[in-house]
Design an enzyme around this catalytic site. Structure first.
Site, PDB file in Angstrom:
ATOM      1  N   HIS A  55       0.655   5.073   5.185  1.00  0.00           N
ATOM      2  CA  HIS A  55       0.191   3.852   4.696  1.00  0.00           C
ATOM      3  C   HIS A  55       1.358   3.057   3.957  1.00  0.00           C
ATOM      4  O   HIS A  55       1.946   2.434   4.152  1.00  0.00           O
ATOM      5  CB  HIS A  55      -1.156   3.903   3.795  1.00  0.00           C
ATOM      6  CG  HIS A  55      -1.337   2.522   3.465  1.00  0.00           C
ATOM      7  ND1 HIS A  55      -2.439   1.765   4.039  1.00  0.00           N
ATOM      8  CD2 HIS A  55      -1.210   1.707   2.281  1.00  0.00           C
ATOM      9  CE1 HIS A  55      -2.670   0.499   3.403  1.00  0.00           C
ATOM     10  NE2 HIS A  55      -1.765   0.569   2.088  1.00  0.00           N
ATOM     11  N   GLU A  56       1.864   3.863   3.122  1.00  0.00           N
ATOM     12  CA  GLU A  56       3.036   3.675   2.087  1.00  0.00           C
ATOM     13  C   GLU A  56       4.392   3.254   3.108  1.00  0.00           C
ATOM     14  O   GLU A  56       4.872   2.525   2.791  1.00  0.00           O
ATOM     15  CB  GLU A  56       3.223   4.452   0.936  1.00  0.00           C
ATOM     16  CG  GLU A  56       1.703   4.900   0.027  1.00  0.00           C
ATOM     17  CD  GLU A  56       1.302   3.309  -0.382  1.00  0.00           C
ATOM     18  OE1 GLU A  56       2.001   2.340  -0.456  1.00  0.00           O
ATOM     19  OE2 GLU A  56       0.205   3.320  -0.756  1.00  0.00           O
ATOM     20  N   HIS A  59       4.381  -0.015   4.929  1.00  0.00           N
ATOM     21  CA  HIS A  59       4.648  -0.997   3.839  1.00  0.00           C
ATOM     22  C   HIS A  59       6.376  -1.533   3.931  1.00  0.00           C
ATOM     23  O   HIS A  59       6.773  -2.525   3.565  1.00  0.00           O
ATOM     24  CB  HIS A  59       4.381  -0.810   2.512  1.00  0.00           C
ATOM     25  CG  HIS A  59       2.946  -1.331   2.448  1.00  0.00           C
ATOM     26  ND1 HIS A  59       2.394  -2.187   2.677  1.00  0.00           N
ATOM     27  CD2 HIS A  59       1.803  -0.751   1.569  1.00  0.00           C
ATOM     28  CE1 HIS A  59       1.109  -2.688   2.431  1.00  0.00           C
ATOM     29  NE2 HIS A  59       0.616  -1.303   1.722  1.00  0.00           N
TER      30      HIS A  59
END
Length: 197
Positions: A55-56, A59
């Site tokens: 997820h990170e 980004h």
């Protein structure tokens, strides 16, 4: 657990184009809160689960290379990062991992009635970063678009969106994404976004 980051970067490179800060680096800084927070080239991590790493990292493309131009469109950051977490399950995990991810997102979104991906009240931090709507429902909106457009047009449209000189290393609104999806696919998505966004 961080060794898997390289595989995730290679997957996202393949699907969305080269890591946006390839002339620099990508790293993690462990911190004592739960969850994580992305920053260009460095994610703050409260833990190192596959999902949080994915997820990170996601980004870096969706949130750091192109970020939302208004809190109303936070899903352009969080819905995408959540969907890319699912894609790591699809492409690098097992069929069961992918099916479980989809089932969990659907169950979460449908656990309550109503609510739009679009954020009507930008004075409420809780509504902006609403896990069920901005994250999970946003990710399923992307999965529906992928099904509607087909993989070739869907992934090419996302590369076009990220590489648009008017958007890259800047800001986007939902209309910018819709434009690139329509340009690539030749489909009018007005009704789709009216219904689902």
């Amino acid at each position: 657990q961080l060794q898997k980051t390289k595989n995730f970067i290679q997957l996202y490179d393949q699907l969305f184009g080269t890591y946006p800060f390839s002339e620099e680096k990508y790293g993690h800084a462990q911190f004592g809160w739960g969850g994580g927070m992305e920053h260009q080239t460095m994610s703050f991590m409260g833990g190192f689960s596959d999902g949080l790493i994915a997820h990170e990292l996601a980004h870096q493309w969706f949130g750091d290379k192109v970020t939302c131009g208004s809190w109303q469109d936070i899903w352009l950051n969080e819905g995408f990062a959540t969907y890319l977490t699912g894609l790591t399950n699809e492409f690098l995990g097992s069929e069961a991992d992918w099916q479980n991810w989809k089932t969990n997102q659907i169950n979460y979104v449908t656990s309550q009635p109503g609510g739009s991906v679009w954020v009507p009240d930008t004075t409420s931090v809780g509504r902006i970063f609403h896990g069920r709507l901005s994250y999970a429902k946003g990710s399923l909106l992307l999965h529906m678009l992928r099904w509607k457009l087909g993989d070739d047009d869907f992934f090419q449209a996302l590369r076009n969106y990220l590489d648009d000189p008017q958007l890259a290393y800047g800001y986007a609104r939902n209309a910018d994404l819709q434009f690139h999806l329509e340009q690539q696919s030749g489909q009018d998505l007005t009704e789709f976004f009216d219904d689902w966004y």
